[in-house]
Design an enzyme around this catalytic site. Structure first.
Site, PDB file in Angstrom:
ATOM      1  N   GLY A  32       1.253  -1.069  -0.084  1.00 27.80           N
ATOM      2  CA  GLY A  32       0.208  -0.122   0.186  1.00 27.80           C
ATOM      3  C   GLY A  32       0.305   1.608  -0.269  1.00 27.80           C
ATOM      4  N   LEU A  34       0.917   3.984  -2.178  1.00 24.87           N
ATOM      5  CA  LEU A  34       1.161   3.841  -3.784  1.00 24.87           C
ATOM      6  C   LEU A  34       1.410   4.816  -4.309  1.00 24.87           C
ATOM      7  CD1 LEU A  34      -1.499   1.400  -4.213  1.00 24.87           C
ATOM      8  CD2 LEU A  34       0.228   0.633  -3.794  1.00 24.87           C
ATOM      9  N   GLU A  36       3.628   6.402  -7.851  1.00 25.58           N
ATOM     10  CA  GLU A  36       4.422   5.720  -9.397  1.00 25.58           C
ATOM     11  C   GLU A  36       4.422   4.338  -9.333  1.00 25.58           C
ATOM     12  OE1 GLU A  36       2.884   7.033 -11.634  1.00 25.58           O
ATOM     13  OE2 GLU A  36       1.650   8.712 -10.427  1.00 25.58           O
ATOM     14  N   HIS A  38       3.954   1.754  -7.971  1.00 21.46           N
ATOM     15  CA  HIS A  38       3.471   0.588  -7.890  1.00 21.46           C
ATOM     16  C   HIS A  38       2.383   0.575  -9.772  1.00 21.46           C
ATOM     17  CE1 HIS A  38       3.979   1.561  -3.404  1.00 21.46           C
ATOM     18  NE2 HIS A  38       4.442  -0.271  -3.340  1.00 21.46           N
ATOM     19  N   GLY A 148       8.957  -4.542  -8.121  1.00 22.29           N
ATOM     20  CA  GLY A 148       9.896  -3.497  -8.908  1.00 22.29           C
ATOM     21  C   GLY A 148      11.443  -3.592  -8.670  1.00 22.29           C
ATOM     22  N   GLN A 149      12.081  -3.349  -9.893  1.00 24.60           N
ATOM     23  CA  GLN A 149      13.497  -4.131  -9.294  1.00 24.60           C
ATOM     24  C   GLN A 149      14.346  -2.862  -8.736  1.00 24.60           C
ATOM     25  OE1 GLN A 149      15.623  -5.541 -11.659  1.00 24.60           O
ATOM     26  NE2 GLN A 149      17.491  -4.114 -10.673  1.00 24.60           N
ATOM     27  N   ASP A 151      13.894  -3.409  -5.183  1.00 24.37           N
ATOM     28  CA  ASP A 151      13.880  -3.863  -4.297  1.00 24.37           C
ATOM     29  C   ASP A 151      14.751  -4.980  -5.559  1.00 24.37           C
ATOM     30  OD1 ASP A 151      12.689  -2.950  -1.694  1.00 24.37           O
ATOM     31  OD2 ASP A 151      10.949  -2.735  -3.412  1.00 24.37           O
ATOM     32  N   SER A 186      10.009   5.537  -3.269  1.00 24.74           N
ATOM     33  CA  SER A 186       9.517   4.799  -2.232  1.00 24.74           C
ATOM     34  C   SER A 186       7.904   4.976  -1.149  1.00 24.74           C
ATOM     35  CB  SER A 186      10.854   4.724  -1.366  1.00 24.74           C
ATOM     36  OG  SER A 186      10.920   3.718   0.287  1.00 24.74           O
TER      37      SER A 186
HETATM   38  O1  PAF Z   1       8.263  -4.852  -1.806  1.00 29.23           O
HETATM   39  C1  PAF Z   1       6.946  -4.847  -1.376  1.00 29.23           C
HETATM   40  O2  PAF Z   1       5.716  -4.074  -1.220  1.00 29.23           O
HETATM   41  C2  PAF Z   1       6.525  -6.467  -0.085  1.00 29.23           C
HETATM   42  O3  PAF Z   1       7.899  -6.643   0.039  1.00 29.23           O
HETATM   43  C3  PAF Z   1       5.719  -7.390  -1.320  1.00 29.23           C
HETATM   44  C4  PAF Z   1       6.431  -8.091  -1.786  1.00 29.23           C
HETATM   45  C5  PAF Z   1       4.606  -6.474  -1.330  1.00 29.23           C
HETATM   46  C6  PAF Z   1       5.359  -8.750   0.529  1.00 29.23           C
HETATM   47  O4  PAF Z   1       5.249  -7.856   2.037  1.00 29.23           O
END
Ligand code: PAF
Length: 286
Positions: A32, A34, A36, A38, A148-149, A151, A186
């Protein structure tokens, strides 16, 4: 857009949709708040699948004891509006009890990749991520799942999980989305004050400078690491900075590399606390 809170309801909804015709499902798991980044994953899913589901669940098991689970930013109403506007069909918003009912004791150990870098500084983090992602993929059984890259190590962990446990989804990695000044988007950027945000720009500018040096022919990792470190530590900012790591690593194993012999195999990663906010970022050496 249908908002669903239980596993049973989700399965029923998807079974109903699929009954009429063969449909592909894209899943965008999120915690959540959210942004851009996401939304770009959602757009990708909507364009590649017949049906897109998103999940919103702030997963406690991936937060360490002294981390920000309680304070993690949340705004369900704005998230649902965002997802609705983007054409998401189903949003799964399980409660804590739905995901971790009494007696839940299973956790996934993802092996050596999860012990490096983020895994070293956030013990247990990847086990929490792997467990919840495994559960979400098992509940929703998507054809494709989107991450997303930014992470990067999380993406590698999820790919290993998906491969090793034959979860059967295609894992799609979307590019890091940045604001115009370079800061990787982020949800945690919302913690930053103006001066901290200014300082946080040194993470991406350091990474870009190191990539530029590599592109000009430098392939010794320690030189590239120094460029990032200098960029972050230079300047007169009053903002306290604590660097966890600057790493030049293999993009699949996340093991340190001394010299970059081949383009496309290495990634430079950084994790640092800017004030009290811990941020991560990376660039691939391509
Ligand atoms: O990247 C995230 O937002 C979280 O680590 C995920 C993949 C939704 C798991 O909780």
């Amino acid at each position: 857009m249908k908002i669903i809170e239980t596993v049973a309801e989700f399965r029923q909804e998807w079974a109903n949709l699929k009954e009429l015709e063969s449909l592909s499902l894209g899943l965008v798991p999120t915690m959540g708040f959210l942004h851009e980044g996401h939304i770009s994953l959602v757009k990708k899913s909507v364009s590649q699948n017949d049906v897109t589901a998103a999940t919103i669940f702030v997963n406690p098991t991936q937060f360490g004891e002294n981390e920000d689970f309680e304070d993690y930013p949340r705004d369900m109403k704005s998230d649902l509006d965002f997802l609705d506007c983007e054409g998401v069909d189903i949003v799964f918003v399980p409660s804590l009890e739905e995901m971790y009912p009494e007696g839940f004791e299973t956790s996934i150990n993802v092996g050596s990749i999860a012990t490096r870098l983020e895994g070293k500084y956030r013990p247990g983090h990847f086990s929490g991520v792997a467990t919840v992602v495994c559960k979400l993929l098992s509940i929703c059984r998507p054809d494709r799942a989107y991450f997303g890259q930014k992470d990067a190590q999380q993406c590698a962990v999820i790919m290993a999980l998906n491969r090793d446990l034959c979860l059967g989804s295609e894992i799609v990695v979307g590019e890091t989305i940045r604001s115009s000044d370079g800061l990787a988007l982020s949800s945690r950027n919302s913690y930053l004050s103006d001066s901290e945000r200014e300082k946080a720009l040194s993470l991406s500018s350091g990474l870009f400078a190191a990539r530029k040096l590599w592109r000009s022919g430098e392939n010794a990792s320690d030189r590239l690491r120094s460029v990032v470190l200098n960029e972050i530590l230079s300047g007169n900012s009053e903002v306290p900075v604590e660097i966890d790591y600057v790493s030049v690593a293999d993009k699949n194993t996340f093991m340190e590399i001394d010299r970059i012999e081949e383009a496309g195999n290495a990634i430079i990663l950084v994790a640092a606390k800017i004030g009290t906010t811990r941020l991560i970022d990376n660039v691939a050496l391509v």
